[in-house]
Design a protein around this motif. Structure first.
Motif, PDB file in Angstrom:
ATOM      1  N   VAL A 167       0.829  -1.209   0.000  1.00 52.86           N
ATOM      2  CA  VAL A 167       0.000   0.000   0.000  1.00 52.86           C
ATOM      3  C   VAL A 167       0.866   1.262   0.000  1.00 52.86           C
ATOM      4  CG1 VAL A 167      -1.754   1.305   1.261  1.00 52.86           C
ATOM      5  CG2 VAL A 167      -1.821  -1.199   1.259  1.00 52.86           C
ATOM      6  N   ALA A 168       0.493   2.202  -0.846  1.00 50.83           N
ATOM      7  CA  ALA A 168       1.010   3.568  -0.756  1.00 50.83           C
ATOM      8  C   ALA A 168      -0.114   4.431  -0.191  1.00 50.83           C
ATOM      9  CB  ALA A 168       1.438   4.084  -2.126  1.00 50.83           C
ATOM     10  N   PHE A 169       0.166   5.148   0.902  1.00 51.09           N
ATOM     11  CA  PHE A 169      -0.866   5.990   1.529  1.00 51.09           C
ATOM     12  C   PHE A 169      -0.484   7.455   1.355  1.00 51.09           C
ATOM     13  CE2 PHE A 169      -2.568   8.418   5.112  1.00 51.09           C
ATOM     14  CZ  PHE A 169      -3.928   8.150   4.968  1.00 51.09           C
ATOM     15  N   ALA A 208       6.589  10.541   6.332  1.00 48.56           N
ATOM     16  CA  ALA A 208       6.428  10.072   4.953  1.00 48.56           C
ATOM     17  C   ALA A 208       7.767   9.720   4.319  1.00 48.56           C
ATOM     18  CB  ALA A 208       5.728  11.147   4.125  1.00 48.56           C
ATOM     19  N   ASP A 209       7.679   8.928   3.250  1.00 42.70           N
ATOM     20  CA  ASP A 209       8.848   8.586   2.438  1.00 42.70           C
ATOM     21  C   ASP A 209       8.984   9.531   1.257  1.00 42.70           C
ATOM     22  OD1 ASP A 209       9.376   6.052   3.899  1.00 42.70           O
ATOM     23  OD2 ASP A 209       7.470   5.452   3.014  1.00 42.70           O
ATOM     24  N   ILE A 210       7.851  10.065   0.812  1.00 42.90           N
ATOM     25  CA  ILE A 210       7.820  10.940  -0.360  1.00 42.90           C
ATOM     26  C   ILE A 210       6.995  12.169  -0.001  1.00 42.90           C
ATOM     27  CG2 ILE A 210       7.128  11.128  -2.795  1.00 42.90           C
ATOM     28  CD1 ILE A 210       7.252   8.044  -2.903  1.00 42.90           C
ATOM     29  N   VAL A 211       7.426  13.341  -0.470  1.00 45.24           N
ATOM     30  CA  VAL A 211       6.699  14.584  -0.214  1.00 45.24           C
ATOM     31  C   VAL A 211       6.346  15.237  -1.547  1.00 45.24           C
ATOM     32  CG1 VAL A 211       6.782  16.875   0.845  1.00 45.24           C
ATOM     33  CG2 VAL A 211       7.904  14.942   1.976  1.00 45.24           C
ATOM     34  N   LEU A 212       5.073  15.573  -1.721  1.00 42.99           N
ATOM     35  CA  LEU A 212       4.610  16.293  -2.904  1.00 42.99           C
ATOM     36  C   LEU A 212       4.561  17.771  -2.548  1.00 42.99           C
ATOM     37  CD1 LEU A 212       1.662  13.914  -3.909  1.00 42.99           C
ATOM     38  CD2 LEU A 212       4.103  13.719  -4.460  1.00 42.99           C
ATOM     39  N   VAL A 232       4.639   2.571   1.488  1.00 34.46           N
ATOM     40  CA  VAL A 232       5.186   3.860   1.048  1.00 34.46           C
ATOM     41  C   VAL A 232       4.258   4.953   1.559  1.00 34.46           C
ATOM     42  CG1 VAL A 232       5.972   5.267  -0.876  1.00 34.46           C
ATOM     43  CG2 VAL A 232       6.064   2.782  -1.068  1.00 34.46           C
ATOM     44  N   GLY A 233       4.792   5.901   2.326  1.00 30.04           N
ATOM     45  CA  GLY A 233       4.007   7.032   2.803  1.00 30.04           C
ATOM     46  C   GLY A 233       4.275   8.257   1.954  1.00 30.04           C
ATOM     47  N   PRO A 268       0.328   8.019  11.636  1.00 30.96           N
ATOM     48  CA  PRO A 268       0.427   6.565  11.843  1.00 30.96           C
ATOM     49  C   PRO A 268       0.211   5.761  10.564  1.00 30.96           C
ATOM     50  CG  PRO A 268      -0.907   7.580  13.566  1.00 30.96           C
ATOM     51  CD  PRO A 268      -0.697   8.615  12.520  1.00 30.96           C
ATOM     52  N   ALA A 269      -0.731   6.198   9.738  1.00 32.62           N
ATOM     53  CA  ALA A 269      -0.996   5.491   8.480  1.00 32.62           C
ATOM     54  C   ALA A 269       0.168   5.660   7.512  1.00 32.62           C
ATOM     55  CB  ALA A 269      -2.290   6.009   7.853  1.00 32.62           C
ATOM     56  N   LEU A 270       0.761   6.861   7.474  1.00 32.01           N
ATOM     57  CA  LEU A 270       1.921   7.093   6.611  1.00 32.01           C
ATOM     58  C   LEU A 270       3.086   6.192   7.014  1.00 32.01           C
ATOM     59  CD1 LEU A 270       1.754  10.996   6.436  1.00 32.01           C
ATOM     60  CD2 LEU A 270       1.521   9.445   4.480  1.00 32.01           C
TER      61      LEU A 270
END
Length: 820
Positions: A697-699, A730-734, A715-716, A708-710
């Motif tokens: 899952v990517a959240f 998170a692992d990735i930031v937009l 992948v958060g 917590p979900a990230l």
């Protein structure tokens, strides 16, 4: 007698002398540890490590509630040319007591370290690497000039050595290979000067090539070979030395060689060195381009800014700017640091930070970001973040961290590389032995050619560059598109995800809800409901609370101070306002408070059917009405969901909103799965359920309640417009907060992983295919052996191919129109 190792550790978490005593007793109980003492004043421990392991020491501290302080460092390393170099350095650093982890990146020529503060210093670690034959130094911080000068110096040196080698080698190559191609030329040359004289000239020039531009192979390769840890330099040194020694014997002591084997291979030794140095020059040029994204980001920040001090405006270096300084920004200038506009109006181009091409209007109170470009207006702003705290600096740090990461796919290559060079040397020896035993005459000469070719062609350079170069270019390009991979391994994990789950508010919707309707019952009025609700919500930071407060202000209603406010997570709140007891929130909250909601059921069904969020209001235990709040869907959310479906993903929404509202939005966007009325603490469980149903899952989320979900997701992905807590989890930031950024992240991930697989395939297939050819397996069919010169050229080209393939990632464009 066991040699004692003195050790000092800084300890975190001690607040009194009793803590120091507790930590000391824990250390003294570690088997094998000698003379442990803890000093509360200095916050440190002194000990003789004895036979104990450092991991046992840190574990003993953790058991009693303390921890050894850890610190990060970066080493700049020179002279690494292949994966075996990085493997040797990594092994040496990780074996050092006090080092928690060490990652060496061939593409960036750096080592990233985590170590126990007090146990060792970055200078100590740099000496360890330098003693291995790779000059190293700690790096505090890099600016554009430092990076550029280092890169340019490396390229200049590589070019100079390649040119010198080429100039010296050309006469040798013409004299020897010209004679093979044109017998008349050879006869004329030997007839006029004599064969021995021609060989003597070749000896002199080749010796100069090996001793001058080629000395690096011997200076670095032979010491590590003698220590039993050969690298790529060792292969080149062995191969060229074998050719040179054999040729020198043929020239000066031919009687030592059997008849028919008296030939020289000076041109092979010289050309091998020249071609490999040429390959290193091309490699240095290409590797310099892999870090171009970081350099462009660093170059966004101006060197000076106009600061108002003592009522005078002067140009100062940005290093001297502190929080609270007032800065003046002229039209067309770059913003120096992050700040808040205090005066003026303008439009600012933030595309280099967010990827959004449209300039953003700025008025007093709006934030500005360092590195962005001002439009036609003049602005005055107050510095709110400087130095490493600015958004640009944090982006650079995130990208650098991602570029230094090792992906799981690289583990296989690392395992192979650790055994590769010794295996090649063994293969070369076996090749020579087989040719001497079974080869036709002149067996010795053929054995030499085959053995040298195996040594030269089997260089692990391409293996070492295959993964890190693609990561550097891919994550750098993603940053330019407004997508920050905070952790490099997220590239591979996102490529393996099968479902993308979204938080609703602030992620799929704008996160700025507005009041669209008010329904009143039991003789209540619209304004009365707005007044009471706005007063009760006055202390809440929830977006719905702000929407209700805005609606009350627009209606000209005053707000009074509430009392006994009690927030009920995920449901609403209770409060006292003007002597009335209020319950405000969901239908579930009303049921918990035993409040009858029959009078508002029709209105409730109508607005939830439209996808609007109901806020029910009860006064003194009696339902008085509800307020309908709508959070508009972001303009590009539908396009993002459609693109994810085309890429084969399942999509889901996880929200604390009502099931009816969530399903309405899901239907409008085409989302496959809905998890509604989920409390903040239950989002992690929802992610787990999705993983069990669909796979990794990517959240995607933006709020504190999403953290917590990230963290739970494979992948958060955090919206850059969200909270710092969500971003850190998170692992990735937009950066822009546009849902289309998820599609960009997926596209970059897939393209980068595809590129890495291509590189690894090429690196392994090249060696698997050409080592047997170099050894001579095709000789019985063709009567030809692979020339060592061709082997050197092929080896150099393999690294250049891998780098060139990685550089194609610089051309990645956002897959959805406008998402750049």
């Amino acid at each position: 007698m066991t040699k004692m190792e003195k050790l000092r550790l800084d300890i975190e978490g001690m607040t009194c002398a009793g803590c120091a005593g507790r930590a000391e007793r824990a250390l003294q109980a570690v088997p094998g540890l000698q003379e442990a003492s803890v000093n509360f004043a200095t916050g440190s421990a002194q000990m003789d490590l004895g036979t104990a392991r450092l991991s046992e020491v840190t574990a003993a501290l953790r058991e009693v509630g303390y921890s050894a302080s850890e610190e990060d460092a970066v080493l700049s390393i020179e002279g690494m040319h292949c994966a075996s170099c990085t493997a040797r350095i990594e092994d040496a650093l990780n074996a050092k007591s006090g080092v928690v982890s060490a990652r060496v990146n061939l593409a960036s020529q750096q080592a990233k370290l985590r170590f126990l503060r007090g146990a060792i210093t970055p200078e100590d670690l740099a000496r360890i690497v330098t003693d291995l034959g790779y000059p190293a130094r700690p790096v505090e911080a890099q600016n554009e000039d430092d990076v550029g000068e280092r890169r340019d110096a490396e390229i200049r040196d590589a070019r100079r050595m390649a040119v010198i080698a080429a100039v010296l080698t050309l006469p040798v190559f013409v004299m020897e290979m010209g004679g093979h191609l044109f017998p008349a030329f050879r006869d004329a040359l030997h007839g006029s000067r004599g064969k021995e004289t021609i060989w003597l000239v070749q000896f002199g020039l080749t010796t100069l090539v090996l001793a001058w531009p080629g000395r690096t192979f011997f200076a670095r390769g032979l010491p590590v070979l003698l220590r039993g840890a050969p690298d790529m330099n060792s292969l080149v040194a062995l191969g060229t030395a074998a050719a040179w020694i054999f040729s020198s014997v043929a020239l000066f002591a031919p009687e030592l060689l059997p008849e028919g084997t008296r030939a020289v291979y000076f041109e092979a030794a010289a050309v091998i060195v020249t071609l490999i140095l040429l390959g290193r020059w091309l490699e240095a040029r290409a590797r310099g381009r892999t870090g171009s994204a970081i350099r462009r980001l660093i170059g966004l920040q101006p060197r000076t800014a106009r600061v108002e001090r003592d009522r005078e405006i002067t140009d100062v270096s940005i290093e001297t700017i502190v929080e609270g300084d007032i800065l003046h920004l002229r039209p067309g200038e770059r913003v120096a640091v992050d700040g808040e506009v205090t005066d003026g109006q303008s439009y600012i181009d933030e595309s280099m930070i967010t990827g959004e091409p449209k300039p953003v209007a700025k008025t007093p109170g709006d934030p500005v970001v360092g590195g962005t470009i001002n439009g036609q207006g003049a602005l005055t702003f107050r510095a709110t973040a400087v130095g490493r705290d600015t958004m640009l600096s944090r982006i650079i740090a995130m990208v650098e961290e991602a570029q230094g990461a090792k992906l799981p796919i690289q583990a296989m290559a690392d395992r192979v590389v650790r055994l590769f060079v010794p295996a090649v040397i063994f293969t070369a020896l076996v090749t020579v032995a087989v040719w001497l035993l079974f080869g036709p005459e002149p067996a010795l000469g053929l054995a030499l050619v085959a053995g040298v070719s195996v040594l030269i062609i089997a260089c692990p350079c391409a293996m070492g560059l295959a993964t890190p170069t693609s990561i550097m270019v891919g994550t750098g390009r993603a940053a330019e598109l407004g997508t920050l991979f905070r952790k490099g391994d997220a590239l591979q994990r996102l490529d393996g995800a099968r479902v993308v789950a979204f938080d609703k508010t602030g992620t799929l919707t704008k996160g700025a809800p507005t009041v669209v309707d008010v329904t009143s019952v039991n003789e209540a009025t619209r304004n009365e409901l707005l007044h009471l609700a706005a007063s009760a919500e006055a202390q809440s930071e929830h977006p719905i609370a702000r929407a209700i407060e805005t609606a009350a202000q627009e209606a000209g209603l005053s707000v009074v101070k509430p009392s006994n406010v009690q927030a009920i997570g995920g449901h609403g709140l209770t409060a006292k306002v003007a002597g009335h007891s209020l319950v405000i929130g969901t239908a579930r909250l009303m049921a918990q408070e035993n409040i009858d909601t029959a009078l508002v059921q029709d209105a409730l069904a109508k607005l939830t059917g439209r996808g609007e969020t109901p806020v029910l209001i009860a006064v003194d235990g009696e339902i008085k009405g509800l307020i309908a709040v709508s959070d508009p869907i972001k303009p590009h959310a539908k396009a993002a969901i459609d693109a994810l479906h085309r890429d084969g993903f399942k999509t889901a929404v996880i929200t604390g909103d009502t099931s009816a509202t969530a399903k309405t939005i899901a239907a409008e966007l085409g989302i496959d799965h809905v998890e509604a009325e989920v409390l903040p603490g239950e989002k992690r469980d929802a992610v787990r359920r999705l993983r069990e149903a669909f796979g990794p899952v990517a959240f995607v989320g933006d709020g504190i309640n999403d953290a917590p979900a990230l963290a739970e997701a494979d992948v958060g992905v955090a919206m850059g417009t969200g909270t710092d807590v969500a971003i850190e989890a998170a692992d990735i930031v937009l950066v822009s907060g546009d849902p289309r950024g998820v599609v960009t992240a997926v596209y970059v991930s897939r393209q980068t992983m595809r590129n890495i697989r291509q590189n690894l395939f090429w690196a392994f297939a090249y060696n698997i295919a050409l080592i047997p050819v170099a050894a001579g397996v095709i000789y019985p069919v063709t009567g030809m052996l692979l020339s060592p010169m061709l082997a050197a050229g092929a080896m150099a080209l393999s690294s250049v191919f891998v780098l060139s393939n990685a550089l194609r990632l610089r051309r990645i464009a956002a897959p959805l129109e406008g998402d750049s």
